[in-house]
Motif scaffolding. Structure first.
Motif, PDB file in Angstrom:
ATOM      1  N   PRO A 168      -7.424  -1.050  22.562  1.00 57.10           N
ATOM      2  CA  PRO A 168      -8.614  -1.207  21.715  1.00 57.10           C
ATOM      3  C   PRO A 168      -9.207  -2.607  21.859  1.00 57.10           C
ATOM      4  CG  PRO A 168      -6.916  -0.037  20.518  1.00 57.10           C
ATOM      5  CD  PRO A 168      -6.295  -0.509  21.803  1.00 57.10           C
ATOM      6  N   THR A 169     -10.480  -2.635  22.182  1.00 58.27           N
ATOM      7  CA  THR A 169     -11.141  -3.886  22.518  1.00 58.27           C
ATOM      8  C   THR A 169     -12.491  -3.996  21.836  1.00 58.27           C
ATOM      9  OG1 THR A 169     -10.129  -3.781  24.719  1.00 58.27           O
ATOM     10  CG2 THR A 169     -11.998  -5.276  24.453  1.00 58.27           C
ATOM     11  N   GLU A 170     -12.695  -5.112  21.169  1.00 59.12           N
ATOM     12  CA  GLU A 170     -14.021  -5.435  20.677  1.00 59.12           C
ATOM     13  C   GLU A 170     -14.713  -6.178  21.812  1.00 59.12           C
ATOM     14  OE1 GLU A 170     -15.278  -7.624  16.903  1.00 59.12           O
ATOM     15  OE2 GLU A 170     -13.741  -6.203  16.211  1.00 59.12           O
ATOM     16  N   VAL A 171     -15.552  -5.473  22.551  1.00 60.20           N
ATOM     17  CA  VAL A 171     -16.238  -6.076  23.692  1.00 60.20           C
ATOM     18  C   VAL A 171     -17.098  -7.241  23.204  1.00 60.20           C
ATOM     19  CG1 VAL A 171     -17.864  -5.657  25.580  1.00 60.20           C
ATOM     20  CG2 VAL A 171     -16.198  -3.889  24.937  1.00 60.20           C
ATOM     21  N   ASN A 172     -17.800  -6.999  22.144  1.00 58.68           N
ATOM     22  CA  ASN A 172     -18.567  -8.041  21.451  1.00 58.68           C
ATOM     23  C   ASN A 172     -18.855  -7.511  20.050  1.00 58.68           C
ATOM     24  OD1 ASN A 172     -20.945  -6.383  21.583  1.00 58.68           O
ATOM     25  ND2 ASN A 172     -21.347  -7.164  23.643  1.00 58.68           N
ATOM     26  N   GLU A 173     -19.754  -8.146  19.327  1.00 60.60           N
ATOM     27  CA  GLU A 173     -20.004  -7.720  17.946  1.00 60.60           C
ATOM     28  C   GLU A 173     -20.698  -6.362  17.859  1.00 60.60           C
ATOM     29  OE1 GLU A 173     -23.087 -10.216  15.979  1.00 60.60           O
ATOM     30  OE2 GLU A 173     -23.259 -11.108  17.979  1.00 60.60           O
ATOM     31  N   PHE A 174     -21.144  -5.816  18.982  1.00 55.38           N
ATOM     32  CA  PHE A 174     -21.869  -4.553  18.988  1.00 55.38           C
ATOM     33  C   PHE A 174     -21.116  -3.383  19.623  1.00 55.38           C
ATOM     34  CE2 PHE A 174     -25.035  -8.000  19.407  1.00 55.38           C
ATOM     35  CZ  PHE A 174     -25.661  -7.855  18.178  1.00 55.38           C
ATOM     36  N   ILE A 175     -20.133  -3.677  20.469  1.00 54.58           N
ATOM     37  CA  ILE A 175     -19.483  -2.622  21.267  1.00 54.58           C
ATOM     38  C   ILE A 175     -17.970  -2.669  21.115  1.00 54.58           C
ATOM     39  CG2 ILE A 175     -19.115  -1.744  23.607  1.00 54.58           C
ATOM     40  CD1 ILE A 175     -21.912  -2.765  24.306  1.00 54.58           C
ATOM     41  N   TYR A 176     -17.387  -1.477  20.900  1.00 52.71           N
ATOM     42  CA  TYR A 176     -15.941  -1.286  20.758  1.00 52.71           C
ATOM     43  C   TYR A 176     -15.504  -0.279  21.816  1.00 52.71           C
ATOM     44  CZ  TYR A 176     -11.501  -0.673  18.228  1.00 52.71           C
ATOM     45  OH  TYR A 176     -10.182  -0.634  17.864  1.00 52.71           O
ATOM     46  N   ALA A 177     -14.382  -0.523  22.474  1.00 54.84           N
ATOM     47  CA  ALA A 177     -13.977   0.357  23.575  1.00 54.84           C
ATOM     48  C   ALA A 177     -12.457   0.490  23.670  1.00 54.84           C
ATOM     49  CB  ALA A 177     -14.523  -0.182  24.893  1.00 54.84           C
ATOM     50  N   HIS A 178     -12.028   1.446  24.477  1.00 51.28           N
ATOM     51  CA  HIS A 178     -10.619   1.687  24.825  1.00 51.28           C
ATOM     52  C   HIS A 178      -9.750   2.148  23.662  1.00 51.28           C
ATOM     53  CE1 HIS A 178     -10.668   0.205  29.009  1.00 51.28           C
ATOM     54  NE2 HIS A 178     -11.589  -0.650  28.570  1.00 51.28           N
ATOM     55  N   HIS A 179     -10.332   2.665  22.587  1.00 52.42           N
ATOM     56  CA  HIS A 179      -9.548   3.098  21.429  1.00 52.42           C
ATOM     57  C   HIS A 179      -9.228   4.590  21.469  1.00 52.42           C
ATOM     58  CE1 HIS A 179     -13.804   3.289  20.546  1.00 52.42           C
ATOM     59  NE2 HIS A 179     -13.559   4.186  19.610  1.00 52.42           N
ATOM     60  N   VAL A 180      -9.868   5.333  22.338  1.00 52.42           N
ATOM     61  CA  VAL A 180      -9.508   6.710  22.664  1.00 52.42           C
ATOM     62  C   VAL A 180      -9.510   6.774  24.180  1.00 52.42           C
ATOM     63  CG1 VAL A 180     -10.094   9.157  22.486  1.00 52.42           C
ATOM     64  CG2 VAL A 180     -10.585   7.615  20.572  1.00 52.42           C
ATOM     65  N   VAL A 181      -8.482   7.410  24.752  1.00 49.06           N
ATOM     66  CA  VAL A 181      -8.348   7.459  26.208  1.00 49.06           C
ATOM     67  C   VAL A 181      -8.169   8.902  26.674  1.00 49.06           C
ATOM     68  CG1 VAL A 181      -7.457   5.114  26.401  1.00 49.06           C
ATOM     69  CG2 VAL A 181      -5.861   7.003  26.055  1.00 49.06           C
ATOM     70  N   SER A 182      -8.439   9.113  27.947  1.00 55.44           N
ATOM     71  CA  SER A 182      -8.338  10.452  28.501  1.00 55.44           C
ATOM     72  C   SER A 182      -7.962  10.377  29.971  1.00 55.44           C
ATOM     73  CB  SER A 182      -9.687  11.172  28.349  1.00 55.44           C
ATOM     74  OG  SER A 182      -9.617  12.489  28.870  1.00 55.44           O
ATOM     75  N   ALA A 183      -7.334  11.440  30.440  1.00 57.24           N
ATOM     76  CA  ALA A 183      -7.085  11.606  31.869  1.00 57.24           C
ATOM     77  C   ALA A 183      -7.277  13.078  32.181  1.00 57.24           C
ATOM     78  CB  ALA A 183      -5.676  11.162  32.258  1.00 57.24           C
ATOM     79  N   LEU A 184      -7.771  13.335  33.383  1.00 54.31           N
ATOM     80  CA  LEU A 184      -7.962  14.716  33.800  1.00 54.31           C
ATOM     81  C   LEU A 184      -7.446  14.905  35.210  1.00 54.31           C
ATOM     82  CD1 LEU A 184     -10.527  14.899  35.978  1.00 54.31           C
ATOM     83  CD2 LEU A 184     -11.838  14.516  33.898  1.00 54.31           C
ATOM     84  N   GLU A 185      -7.097  16.133  35.499  1.00 55.55           N
ATOM     85  CA  GLU A 185      -6.714  16.520  36.850  1.00 55.55           C
ATOM     86  C   GLU A 185      -7.876  17.309  37.428  1.00 55.55           C
ATOM     87  OE1 GLU A 185      -3.382  19.116  39.310  1.00 55.55           O
ATOM     88  OE2 GLU A 185      -3.581  19.396  37.143  1.00 55.55           O
ATOM     89  N   ALA A 186      -8.454  16.792  38.503  1.00 53.62           N
ATOM     90  CA  ALA A 186      -9.560  17.466  39.165  1.00 53.62           C
ATOM     91  C   ALA A 186      -9.042  18.678  39.933  1.00 53.62           C
ATOM     92  CB  ALA A 186     -10.259  16.504  40.122  1.00 53.62           C
ATOM     93  N   GLU A 187      -9.968  19.490  40.387  1.00 54.89           N
ATOM     94  CA  GLU A 187      -9.605  20.704  41.125  1.00 54.89           C
ATOM     95  C   GLU A 187      -8.707  20.397  42.315  1.00 54.89           C
ATOM     96  OE1 GLU A 187     -11.907  24.647  42.592  1.00 54.89           O
ATOM     97  OE2 GLU A 187     -12.782  22.748  43.249  1.00 54.89           O
TER      98      GLU A 187
END
Length: 137
Positions: free
Chosen positions: A17-36
């Motif tokens: 979980p990262t506060e990129v700056n005062e406007f943007i928050y990221a990496h607090h939910v994650v995902s991975a997928l297996e392609a075809e």
């Protein structure tokens, strides 16, 4: 190591979980997928105060897959916050469900992890049983 553990471990690397700056928050939910083709792609949630910037982890993983390989078909998907999905957690939101179906209607067969410990999954078709896009095919 089964495919679900590989997906979990790949996604877990994105969790910081990262506060990129005062406007943007990221990496607090994650995902991975297996392609075809069996390749694994990851993504993370990014949210901005403007609202239109918001992208869920599932969509960024799918976009990462498409941008890097032109693939549109997904075999398996896992998403979570700080821990693997338990019970019926980990299901994509309505916007993500719709996007995955629009990316390829064959994604109705995508297995989505809802209970990691018990290896319980549901298909996207179970979450969108009467998808409107099938009427156009």
């Amino acid at each position: 190591m089964d495919i679900w553990q590989k997906l979990y471990e790949a996604a877990k690397k994105q969790y910081r979980p990262t506060e990129v700056n005062e406007f943007i928050y990221a990496h607090h939910v994650v995902s991975a997928l297996e392609a075809e083709n069996g390749d694994i792609y990851t993504g993370f949630c990014i949210e901005g105060l403007c609202g239109t910037m918001n992208l869920c982890a599932e969509r960024t993983a799918a976009l990462n897959m498409y941008l890097n390989s032109d693939q549109t078909k997904i075999k398996r998907l896992i998403a979570f916050r700080d821990e693997a999905p338990v019970g019926i957690t980990g299901m994509p939101c309505g916007v993500c469900r719709e996007f995955l179906m629009q990316l390829s209607s064959e994604n109705e067969n995508t297995e989505i992890m809802v209970d990691y410990d018990n290896r319980e999954s549901v298909t996207l078709k179970e979450l969108l049983p009467k998808w409107w896009g099938h009427m156009r095919e």
